[in-house]
Design an enzyme around this catalytic site. Structure first.
Site, mmCIF file in Angstrom:
data_model
loop_
_atom_site.group_PDB
_atom_site.id
_atom_site.type_symbol
_atom_site.label_atom_id
_atom_site.label_comp_id
_atom_site.label_asym_id
_atom_site.label_seq_id
_atom_site.Cartn_x
_atom_site.Cartn_y
_atom_site.Cartn_z
ATOM 1 N N GLU A 1 0.435 -3.081 17.243
ATOM 2 C CA GLU A 1 -0.122 -2.311 16.130
ATOM 3 C C GLU A 1 0.808 -2.308 14.932
ATOM 4 O OE1 GLU A 1 -1.536 2.266 15.069
ATOM 5 O OE2 GLU A 1 -1.085 1.715 17.134
ATOM 6 N N ARG B 1 -3.365 -12.285 -21.038
ATOM 7 C CA ARG B 1 -3.305 -11.145 -21.950
ATOM 8 C C ARG B 1 -2.205 -11.362 -22.985
ATOM 9 N NH1 ARG B 1 -5.972 -6.934 -24.256
ATOM 10 N NH2 ARG B 1 -4.653 -5.085 -24.494
#
Length: 392
Positions: A245, A271
């Protein structure tokens, strides 16, 4: 040691990314806004085989080896913008399926794994309790003998997938003499048993398309065949499954880190401010460089764990390091992405603020990073680093 992907693993990665972009997360903003479990996307994952990637084909899975499973999960995190869906998948795999793979008997595997792989059953891990938190040995839920079976009583909280789950891997006290770790047992508790109450859903900051809730067990009759492993082995089962996990679950976060990096590079190149591209400013280019450094280090940690598990070796130390580093790196990367995008990053339109909200949970779930650092220190030989010298 190198971790060069095989041609098959490269194809797997490309195919998963294409599937995720095509089929998943089309309404990620909506499922987040409404805190809605994306049932359609869950079914798509089941049909594609995601819910059974590490499961042998004999039980309905894909039979992927550990490193290939990591590669696939990383690709899923890269291609799917609904982090809540990806988190639900990971909870299903590592909070439930992995316990069956590692510790289920043949009858349990044949009964539960095919429907878990097919998505007709949803798995969850009912572990955390209101008063115990990260202290697994301090849990109060009990399982008392009742003929051949058990009677389970207690409450679990912060159960991811809990409100929609059909099967809960649950730890409970079964009494007996000896050390505290020897007095816990693990059970497969199905939601249809009398006394199981998926009581309420818990609203949260991020990962909102993964439902989280409180589950109460009121004198639940658990059949003898639903005991995982032997009586008293619950803590040992937990510690063996937690390696998977705390590493495999974060493979998807590495994919999300790469997705955020790619978006930041595109924005920096397209940009313009003050007659220059944003990327020409070091205040933008240097954080992007740091994003890449974190990504590559995280990937190396993960692939090393995949190689160790493929050899059947323990990787608790490596999994603990990976959990801390990857979860905190994703938070740093998401914060950098928001700052690079400026006002666009802060508003909801581009989804970057959602990425940051989702990332903030990583240092908390699967064992908080404060606890993980104590575990790591103990693994390095620092005595009582986890407990502070107090009683256990």
């Amino acid at each position: 040691m190198t971790f060069e992907l095989t041609p098959e693993q490269r194809r797997l990665r490309a195919d998963v990314i294409a599937f995720a972009r095509r089929e998943l997360g089309r309404d990620a903003a909506g499922t987040d806004r409404e805190a809605r479990f994306p049932a359609r996307d869950w079914r798509r994952c089941a049909e594609y085989g995601v819910l059974g990637w590490p499961v042998p084909t004999a039980y309905g899975g894909a039979g992927l080896d550990p490193l290939s499973t990591i590669v696939a999960l990383e690709a899923l995190g890269y291609g799917c913008r609904d982090n809540g869906l990806v988190f639900a998948v990971n909870n299903h795999l590592w909070g439930c399926v992995s316990y069956l793979l590692l510790h289920g008997d043949e009858e349990q595997k044949r009964r539960f794994l095919p429907p878990l792989c097919a998505g007709t059953l949803i798995g969850a891990h009912a572990l955390t309790e209101p008063e115990a938190g990260s202290d697994v040995l301090g849990m109060a839920t009990t399982a008392k003998r009742d003929g051949d079976g058990w009677r389970l009583t207690g409450a679990k909280c912060f159960v991811s997938n809990g409100p929609v789950a059909d099967v809960f891997v649950t730890l409970a006290r079964t009494g007996g003499e000896g050390r505290a770790p020897d007095r816990l047992s693990a059970f497969l508790v199905t939601a249809d048993l009398p006394g199981v109450d998926r009581r309420r859903e818990l609203p949260k900051m991020g990962l909102r398309s993964t439902p989280m809730g409180v589950v109460e067990f009121d004198d639940v009759p658990v059949p003898a065949g639903n005991l995982l492993g032997r009586e008293g082995a619950g803590y040992a089962l937990f510690t063996s499954a937690i390696e998977w996990e705390r590493s495999f679950m974060f493979a998807s976060q590495v994919g999300a880190m790469e997705r955020l990096l790619d978006g930041a590079v595109r924005h920096a190149n397209s940009r313009r401010q003050f007659g220059r591209t944003l990327g020409s400013f070091q205040a933008v280019s240097h954080p992007i460089a740091d994003m890449k450094i974190r990504l590559e280090l995280a990937r190396l940690l993960l692939y090393r764990i995949g190689a160790l598990k493929a050899q059947g070796r323990h990787a608790l130390l490596e999994a603990t390091i990976a959990k801390i580093f990857i979860s905190e790196s994703l938070v740093q990367t998401a914060m950098a992405a928001m700052q690079i995008h400026g006002a666009r990053g802060y508003t909801a339109d581009d989804g970057i603020e959602r990425e940051l909200r989702d990332a903030l949970a990583g240092p908390v779930y699967a064992g908080s990073n404060a606890v993980q650092r104590g575990i790591l220190a103990e693994l390095l030989g620092v005595r009582d680093a986890l407990t502070g010298g107090g009683p256990r």
